[in-house]
Design a protein around this motif. Structure first.
Motif, PDB file in Angstrom:
ATOM      1  N   ARG A 222     -40.889  31.091-102.478  1.00  0.00           N
ATOM      2  CA  ARG A 222     -40.636  32.179-103.433  1.00  0.00           C
ATOM      3  C   ARG A 222     -39.660  33.203-102.878  1.00  0.00           C
ATOM      4  NH1 ARG A 222     -39.077  34.802-106.727  1.00  0.00           N
ATOM      5  NH2 ARG A 222     -40.121  36.001-108.347  1.00  0.00           N
ATOM      6  N   PHE A 223     -39.719  33.417-101.569  1.00  0.00           N
ATOM      7  CA  PHE A 223     -38.841  34.403-100.943  1.00  0.00           C
ATOM      8  C   PHE A 223     -37.390  33.942-100.886  1.00  0.00           C
ATOM      9  CE2 PHE A 223     -41.183  37.819 -98.382  1.00  0.00           C
ATOM     10  CZ  PHE A 223     -42.227  37.882 -99.290  1.00  0.00           C
ATOM     11  N   VAL A 224     -37.151  32.636-100.706  1.00  0.00           N
ATOM     12  CA  VAL A 224     -35.774  32.226-100.398  1.00  0.00           C
ATOM     13  C   VAL A 224     -35.127  31.290-101.403  1.00  0.00           C
ATOM     14  CG1 VAL A 224     -36.122  32.609 -97.924  1.00  0.00           C
ATOM     15  CG2 VAL A 224     -36.461  30.328 -98.856  1.00  0.00           C
ATOM     16  N   ALA A 225     -35.895  30.546-102.195  1.00  0.00           N
ATOM     17  CA  ALA A 225     -35.292  29.611-103.154  1.00  0.00           C
ATOM     18  C   ALA A 225     -34.780  30.358-104.385  1.00  0.00           C
ATOM     19  CB  ALA A 225     -36.314  28.558-103.574  1.00  0.00           C
ATOM     20  N   SER A 226     -33.870  29.721-105.117  1.00  0.00           N
ATOM     21  CA  SER A 226     -33.395  30.304-106.367  1.00  0.00           C
ATOM     22  C   SER A 226     -34.477  30.292-107.441  1.00  0.00           C
ATOM     23  CB  SER A 226     -32.172  29.531-106.880  1.00  0.00           C
ATOM     24  OG  SER A 226     -31.056  29.752-106.048  1.00  0.00           O
ATOM     25  N   HIS A 227     -35.331  29.272-107.387  1.00  0.00           N
ATOM     26  CA  HIS A 227     -36.401  29.167-108.376  1.00  0.00           C
ATOM     27  C   HIS A 227     -37.468  28.234-107.820  1.00  0.00           C
ATOM     28  CE1 HIS A 227     -38.242  29.467-112.315  1.00  0.00           C
ATOM     29  NE2 HIS A 227     -38.298  28.148-112.427  1.00  0.00           N
ATOM     30  N   VAL A 228     -38.710  28.448-108.226  1.00  0.00           N
ATOM     31  CA  VAL A 228     -39.815  27.566-107.855  1.00  0.00           C
ATOM     32  C   VAL A 228     -40.424  27.004-109.135  1.00  0.00           C
ATOM     33  CG1 VAL A 228     -42.039  27.365-106.691  1.00  0.00           C
ATOM     34  CG2 VAL A 228     -40.277  28.888-105.754  1.00  0.00           C
ATOM     35  N   TYR A 229     -40.344  25.693-109.287  1.00  0.00           N
ATOM     36  CA  TYR A 229     -40.898  25.000-110.449  1.00  0.00           C
ATOM     37  C   TYR A 229     -42.269  24.416-110.117  1.00  0.00           C
ATOM     38  CZ  TYR A 229     -36.131  24.299-112.485  1.00  0.00           C
ATOM     39  OH  TYR A 229     -34.875  24.435-113.026  1.00  0.00           O
ATOM     40  N   THR A 230     -43.087  24.202-111.147  1.00  0.00           N
ATOM     41  CA  THR A 230     -44.099  23.164-111.087  1.00  0.00           C
ATOM     42  C   THR A 230     -43.443  21.900-111.641  1.00  0.00           C
ATOM     43  OG1 THR A 230     -44.949  23.595-113.317  1.00  0.00           O
ATOM     44  CG2 THR A 230     -45.963  24.822-111.482  1.00  0.00           C
TER      45      THR A 230
END
Length: 240
Positions: A222-230
């Motif tokens: 969450r801190f570094v990616a552009s987005h977090v998907y399920t």
């Protein structure tokens, strides 16, 4: 209390609240997007694998095996290239003179072991081999298997080269294990200039007394990616 200062205090508190939130830049799949999967191998994902005792609960809870297969299916159906960054240890790797904590563990339990680069004797069905249900995808043209990574990240393999040579700029990242190879690939791919999203339940991490690798991984995604998907959210993105 001096009530004339209350609006100023409220304004400052509001600013602090805004700055405390982590933005979500978002991610859009396009023609320059690939899926990268780390270590879809028996030693991580099979109940017979050498790590199942510490990772099996997490794999089962996340439905990691099923969710990774969904990513292969989505890639094939939508013309998305898949790149696999595997983990292998050859005989000469066991002559290393020093190791980090989990490197030592992996070597001690013979995780991902195979003879050498030119020797596949005993590879079929071994802990280093692919989970059987993925082989029907990996053998197809839309999947590229790059050279093995040796510790956690892709710094020593040809992943970035292969991505660049196929004009890939954006990565959807998944695989095993979350707080080690996946997170290390995430950080290095970002440093190499790729835009990266992570599919959080198409991965899993070891859980041992006092340490939950899933918590560590998910915070850093969450801190570094552009987005977090399920996986479901990623699947639904193709239906819009």
């Amino acid at each position: 209390m001096n009530f004339q200062f209350l609006p100023i205090v409220a304004f400052i508190a509001g600013l602090n609240f805004v700055h405390a939130q982590i933005p979500d830049p978002g991610f859009k799949v396009d023609g320059t997007t690939a899926i990268v999967i780390t270590d879809p191998q028996n030693d991580f994902l099979s109940p017979d694998g050498v790590t199942w005792g510490v990772i099996g609960e997490s794999v089962t809870k996340n439905r990691t095996v099923e969710n990774l297969e969904t990513l292969f299916q989505l890639a094939e159906a939508n013309g998305i290239k898949v790149f696999i960054s595997p983990h292998y240890y050859y005989e000469h790797d066991h002559r290393w003179k020093f190791e980090g904590a989990l490197e030592k563990l992996m070597h001690d339990i013979k995780m991902f072991d195979r003879g050498d680069q030119l020797n596949k004797k005993g590879f079929e069905g071994s802990g280093a081999d692919w989970l059987p249900r993925y082989k029907k995808y990996i053998e197809k043209e839309f999947v590229t298997v790059v050279g093995p990574h040796k510790v956690y990240g892709p710094e020593q393999n040809d992943l970035s080269l292969q991505l660049r040579k196929q004009k890939i700029d954006k990565i959807v990242l998944a695989g095993m294990s979350g707080n080690l190879c996946v997170e290390s690939h995430l950080r290095e791919l970002l440093e190499d200039g790729f835009e990266v999203a992570v599919v959080v339940d198409a991965t899993a991490s070891a859980v041992v007394p006092g340490y939950d690798g899933n918590v560590a991984a998910e915070i850093n995604y969450r801190f570094v990616a552009s987005h977090v998907y399920t996986t479901k959210e990623f699947e639904q993105s193709f239906q819009k």
